[in-house]
Design a protein around this motif. Structure first.
Motif, PDB file in Angstrom:
ATOM      1  N   GLU A 553      -1.496   0.737  18.006  1.00 25.60           N
ATOM      2  CA  GLU A 553      -0.520   1.572  17.302  1.00 25.60           C
ATOM      3  C   GLU A 553      -0.366   1.135  15.847  1.00 25.60           C
ATOM      4  OE1 GLU A 553       2.371   4.420  16.359  1.00 25.60           O
ATOM      5  OE2 GLU A 553       0.802   4.322  17.893  1.00 25.60           O
ATOM      6  N   VAL A 554      -0.345  -0.173  15.606  1.00 27.81           N
ATOM      7  CA  VAL A 554      -0.221  -0.690  14.236  1.00 27.81           C
ATOM      8  C   VAL A 554      -1.434  -0.267  13.397  1.00 27.81           C
ATOM      9  CG1 VAL A 554      -0.249  -2.802  12.838  1.00 27.81           C
ATOM     10  CG2 VAL A 554       1.328  -2.607  14.766  1.00 27.81           C
ATOM     11  N   LEU A 555      -2.623  -0.345  13.998  1.00 23.39           N
ATOM     12  CA  LEU A 555      -3.837   0.054  13.277  1.00 23.39           C
ATOM     13  C   LEU A 555      -3.853   1.560  13.008  1.00 23.39           C
ATOM     14  CD1 LEU A 555      -6.540  -2.159  15.061  1.00 23.39           C
ATOM     15  CD2 LEU A 555      -5.473  -2.524  12.818  1.00 23.39           C
ATOM     16  N   ARG A 556      -3.309   2.371  13.951  1.00 25.06           N
ATOM     17  CA  ARG A 556      -3.227   3.827  13.749  1.00 25.06           C
ATOM     18  C   ARG A 556      -2.337   4.143  12.547  1.00 25.06           C
ATOM     19  NH1 ARG A 556      -0.131   8.407  14.876  1.00 25.06           N
ATOM     20  NH2 ARG A 556       1.656   7.156  15.559  1.00 25.06           N
ATOM     21  N   ARG A 557      -1.196   3.481  12.480  1.00 17.85           N
ATOM     22  CA  ARG A 557      -0.272   3.718  11.367  1.00 17.85           C
ATOM     23  C   ARG A 557      -0.861   3.203  10.047  1.00 17.85           C
ATOM     24  NH1 ARG A 557       5.556   2.039  14.190  1.00 17.85           N
ATOM     25  NH2 ARG A 557       5.463   3.604  15.852  1.00 17.85           N
ATOM     26  N   ARG A 558      -1.589   2.114  10.127  1.00 17.86           N
ATOM     27  CA  ARG A 558      -2.240   1.555   8.926  1.00 17.86           C
ATOM     28  C   ARG A 558      -3.251   2.557   8.361  1.00 17.86           C
ATOM     29  NH1 ARG A 558      -3.108  -3.833   6.916  1.00 17.86           N
ATOM     30  NH2 ARG A 558      -5.126  -4.030   5.877  1.00 17.86           N
ATOM     31  N   LYS A 559      -3.975   3.227   9.285  1.00 24.20           N
ATOM     32  CA  LYS A 559      -4.982   4.215   8.883  1.00 24.20           C
ATOM     33  C   LYS A 559      -4.321   5.424   8.209  1.00 24.20           C
ATOM     34  CE  LYS A 559      -8.672   7.123  10.752  1.00 24.20           C
ATOM     35  NZ  LYS A 559      -9.305   7.651  11.998  1.00 24.20           N
ATOM     36  N   ILE A 560      -3.184   5.896   8.775  1.00 27.58           N
ATOM     37  CA  ILE A 560      -2.457   7.042   8.203  1.00 27.58           C
ATOM     38  C   ILE A 560      -2.007   6.732   6.772  1.00 27.58           C
ATOM     39  CG2 ILE A 560      -0.306   8.382   8.348  1.00 27.58           C
ATOM     40  CD1 ILE A 560      -0.583   8.185  11.421  1.00 27.58           C
ATOM     41  N   GLN A 561      -1.495   5.530   6.553  1.00 26.80           N
ATOM     42  CA  GLN A 561      -1.024   5.144   5.219  1.00 26.80           C
ATOM     43  C   GLN A 561      -2.187   5.030   4.239  1.00 26.80           C
ATOM     44  OE1 GLN A 561       2.504   4.327   4.321  1.00 26.80           O
ATOM     45  NE2 GLN A 561       1.515   4.757   2.363  1.00 26.80           N
ATOM     46  N   GLU A 563      -5.013   6.659   4.307  1.00 28.53           N
ATOM     47  CA  GLU A 563      -5.474   8.014   3.969  1.00 28.53           C
ATOM     48  C   GLU A 563      -4.511   8.686   2.991  1.00 28.53           C
ATOM     49  OE1 GLU A 563      -5.835   9.841   7.791  1.00 28.53           O
ATOM     50  OE2 GLU A 563      -7.777   8.890   8.228  1.00 28.53           O
ATOM     51  N   TYR A 564      -3.220   8.479   3.192  1.00 32.44           N
ATOM     52  CA  TYR A 564      -2.211   9.046   2.290  1.00 32.44           C
ATOM     53  C   TYR A 564      -2.367   8.442   0.886  1.00 32.44           C
ATOM     54  CZ  TYR A 564       2.370  10.292   0.361  1.00 32.44           C
ATOM     55  OH  TYR A 564       3.373  10.784  -0.432  1.00 32.44           O
ATOM     56  N   ASN A 565      -2.540   7.116   0.830  1.00 35.63           N
ATOM     57  CA  ASN A 565      -2.715   6.437  -0.467  1.00 35.63           C
ATOM     58  C   ASN A 565      -3.945   6.966  -1.208  1.00 35.63           C
ATOM     59  OD1 ASN A 565      -0.516   4.921   0.284  1.00 35.63           O
ATOM     60  ND2 ASN A 565      -1.630   2.999   0.540  1.00 35.63           N
ATOM     61  N   LYS A 566      -5.043   7.156  -0.462  1.00 33.91           N
ATOM     62  CA  LYS A 566      -6.298   7.637  -1.068  1.00 33.91           C
ATOM     63  C   LYS A 566      -6.127   9.061  -1.595  1.00 33.91           C
ATOM     64  CE  LYS A 566     -11.226   8.141  -0.047  1.00 33.91           C
ATOM     65  NZ  LYS A 566     -12.275   8.023   1.015  1.00 33.91           N
ATOM     66  N   LYS A 567      -5.480   9.912  -0.796  1.00 42.17           N
ATOM     67  CA  LYS A 567      -5.292  11.316  -1.158  1.00 42.17           C
ATOM     68  C   LYS A 567      -4.415  11.458  -2.396  1.00 42.17           C
ATOM     69  CE  LYS A 567      -3.622  15.711   0.732  1.00 42.17           C
ATOM     70  NZ  LYS A 567      -3.016  16.384   1.917  1.00 42.17           N
ATOM     71  N   HIS A 568      -3.365  10.633  -2.486  1.00 41.65           N
ATOM     72  CA  HIS A 568      -2.409  10.754  -3.583  1.00 41.65           C
ATOM     73  C   HIS A 568      -2.622   9.697  -4.677  1.00 41.65           C
ATOM     74  CE1 HIS A 568      -0.417  12.924  -0.257  1.00 41.65           C
ATOM     75  NE2 HIS A 568       0.092  13.670  -1.220  1.00 41.65           N
ATOM     76  N   LYS A 569      -3.753   8.974  -4.573  1.00 44.81           N
ATOM     77  CA  LYS A 569      -4.120   7.945  -5.552  1.00 44.81           C
ATOM     78  C   LYS A 569      -2.981   6.936  -5.772  1.00 44.81           C
ATOM     79  CE  LYS A 569      -7.314  11.059  -7.907  1.00 44.81           C
ATOM     80  NZ  LYS A 569      -7.694  11.737  -9.169  1.00 44.81           N
ATOM     81  N   ILE A 570      -2.457   6.456  -4.654  1.00 47.12           N
ATOM     82  CA  ILE A 570      -1.357   5.483  -4.698  1.00 47.12           C
ATOM     83  C   ILE A 570      -1.908   4.074  -4.552  1.00 47.12           C
ATOM     84  CG2 ILE A 570       0.668   4.618  -3.425  1.00 47.12           C
ATOM     85  CD1 ILE A 570       1.311   7.520  -2.699  1.00 47.12           C
ATOM     86  N   ILE A 571      -1.502   3.201  -5.439  1.00 43.49           N
ATOM     87  CA  ILE A 571      -1.842   1.778  -5.325  1.00 43.49           C
ATOM     88  C   ILE A 571      -0.631   1.071  -4.726  1.00 43.49           C
ATOM     89  CG2 ILE A 571      -2.429  -0.333  -6.586  1.00 43.49           C
ATOM     90  CD1 ILE A 571      -3.681   1.501  -8.737  1.00 43.49           C
TER      91      ILE A 571
END
Length: 591
Positions: A553-561, A563-571
């Motif tokens: 579950e922790v790895l699933r949530r890590r993956k979601i974040q 992908e969100y960071n990559k999409k929105h160019k968040i560092i």
């Protein structure tokens, strides 16, 4: 009414979560879930929902430490509104009990924290006089505190120009359970200075001075300003109006007679004599002073409730359309379910052996059905909601505005786990980071803390035996660097906001059970999710089903974040959070 002050605007999943929660409330949904990961800003979302709905709110936490942190956060969000802290006022509590097998009577023994008692009174008084009230409470909020109607009826209305004799005023103060003390002046006491009477409010907020000119109130003053009028509430809960008290005492006497007949008929003469002596002593005190120790055991008669009728709790002091947030609901809901059944057997034994009258069983917390009936609109808040909550509409908040990822996780063998942990701690200390070490028992927590101290590591243990008002200070000391390591068991789980913590070390992670199940492990690992270098080490010799599920579950949530960071160019950026002064320490310093 409610005015939220925050330098942050909703971002990530927050805007959609706020919109959905408010929409569901407006559409009449009685229950819903806010599923938010650690660091996603659930508290900020809750505050925004309160601002948009403009409803008095009860926030229930499952432990006093988390309640204290939540209280501080909401005080900052709503500085112009009434935000209160309502938890059990016992620092120590040994309930009254009787063990028939050994004929052992255990008298009730308790140490009351007077500061918390004052905070409880402040909460209910604001609920009765204001609309803009937020109360952060533990499950203590479902326990009997007496009728709000009685609490209001016995209150004393004072006005400038009011005709009242000094002796009459003093008698009224005594009937409200205020004690006269001209030398040791403190909350719940009053003193007389010539034609002036000073009253130290039970809330501890301020002192009211009443100046008399003959038989007339000439002036009312609070601190350095004058008042036209003032309402003085009682210094204790369960204070009944005099007319009701006399009827209640007569009803208690009638019930006593009936119970004595039953005991005598059964040939239980010792129990009959015991009950008669104890009850008559209480009745005499109630007749003379309006109060006695253990008055709550007669609350059913004082409030004219029928047998089995639910008690009056903090929830009855709220208006009907209030809002409830159940924080960390996966832990709080089971607590709410368990409270009502825990002490019934103990009280029935006391009644059977003549220590208490039958109404004692009605001095109890609400059962879960009664709690639900009094919860018109409820939002369950958790990163890991339980089966009961999942039956309701679920709004997810899985993205952190800061871009921070779930911590990385590794498993290491438990052999020499303490030595390995010390190496890891020293790495973090060199970077001025903090560490949480999680053990299975209080004894192990204290022993590990002592051992780390011998190794010249600044450490402290934290578990349920640490006093309520001291726990927030320990967390503050960790953040400030007085300690580098905090060793705990179960208090270092849900909700604690410690952005300096980069490592969570879980010792004996493969010991399957409540403290090492999937939910507990996810919550515990989440304490490292507020740091850029957040990391979890599980010391274990095998991978249990709970470990596997939690890591997945922790790895699933890590993956979601990610992908969100990559999409929105968040560092990802670190959380910068002010280290708060524990407000009640500051108050003590002023005193």
């Amino acid at each position: 009414m409610f005015q939220l002050l925050s330098k942050f605007k909703p971002t990530g999943d927050q805007p959609q979560a706020i919109k959905s929660l408010v929409k569901n409330l407006k559409n009449g949904f009685p229950r819903q879930v806010l599923l938010g990961v650690t660091g996603s800003g659930k508290t900020h979302t809750m505050a925004r929902v309160i601002e948009k709905t403009q409803k008095p709110t009860l926030i229930i936490s499952h432990n006093k430490t988390l309640a204290a942190q939540t209280f501080q956060e909401f005080k900052e969000f709503f500085p112009k509104n009434a935000v209160h802290y309502f938890v059990s006022y016992y620092d120590y509590y040994q309930p009254e009990a009787y063990i028939p097998q050994t004929e052992t009577y255990i008298e009730k023994d308790a140490k009351i924290n007077e500061e918390i008692d004052r905070l409880r009174h402040a909460a209910v008084q604001d609920l009765l006089t204001r609309e803009d009230v937020i109360v952060v409470a533990s499950v203590s909020c479902i326990y009997n505190i007496g009728s709000p109607e009685n609490y209001q009826k016995v209150s004393l209305q004072l006005k400038r120009g009011q005709k009242i004799k000094r002796g009459e005023l003093v008698s009224l103060l005594v009937s409200l359970q205020y004690q006269r003390n001209d030398y040791d002046f403190g909350p719940g006491k009053f003193r007389i200075r010539g034609n002036a009477i000073d009253i130290y409010l039970v809330t501890g907020r301020e002192t009211i001075r009443i100046e008399l000119a003959g038989d007339v109130i000439d002036s009312l003053k609070a601190k350095n300003h004058s008042l036209d009028s003032f309402v003085l509430f009682p210094a204790h809960f369960w204070v009944a109006p005099e007319d009701k008290l006399n009827i209640a005492l007569e009803n208690i006497r009638l019930e006593l007679e009936e119970q004595l007949k039953k005991l005598k008929k059964a040939g239980r003469l010792l129990e009959s004599q015991r009950l008669k002596q104890r009850t008559n002593y209480d009745l005499e005190l109630l007749q003379e002073t309006g109060y006695c120790h253990g008055i709550e055991n007669y609350s059913r008669h004082m409030e004219f409730r029928t047998p089995g009728e639910p008690p009056y709790t903090l929830m009855e002091y709220f208006p009907k359309d209030f809002l409830i947030f159940i924080d960390e609901s996966h832990m709080t809901i089971p607590q709410l379910r368990a409270m009502s059944v825990q002490d019934r057997a103990r009280k029935e034994t006391l009644i059977e052996y003549g220590f208490r009258l039958p109404p004692a069983v009605d001095n109890r917390p609400l059962n879960f059905k009664e709690f639900e009936e009094r919860s018109p609109r409820t939002i369950y808040v958790s990163a890991t909601p339980g089966p009961y909550e999942k039956k309701n509409p679920c709004i997810e908040q899985l993205v952190r505005p800061t871009g921070l990822l779930e911590p990385s996780v590794e498993i290491r063998p438990s052999k020499n786990q303490v030595k390995d942990l010390i190496k890891e701690i020293k790495k973090r200390v060199a970077k001025k980071q903090r560490v949480l070490a999680i053990t299975l028992t209080k004894r192990l927590a204290e022993a590990l803390s002592d051992y780390l101290a011998e190794e010249k590591i600044k450490t402290q243990w934290l578990h349920s035996e640490v006093k309520t008002m001291e726990r927030p200070q320990i967390l503050k000391d960790l953040r400030e660097g007085k300690y580098d390591v905090l060793v705990g068991i179960n208090l270092l789980r849900e909700g604690l906001d410690l952005p300096e913590v980069s490592l969570v070390a879980i010792l004996d992670a493969d010991k399957e059970g409540f403290l090492r199940n999937e939910t507990t492990l996810i919550q515990t690992m989440g304490r490292a999710a507020r740091h850029l270098e957040g990391h979890v080490i599980m010391y274990a010799d095998k991978i249990t089903g709970s470990m596997q599920a939690a890591i997945k579950e922790v790895l699933r949530r890590r993956k979601i974040q990610k992908e969100y960071n990559k999409k929105h160019k968040i560092i990802p950026r670190p959380i910068v959070k002010e280290i708060r002064q524990w407000p009640f320490d500051k108050q003590k310093n002023k005193e």
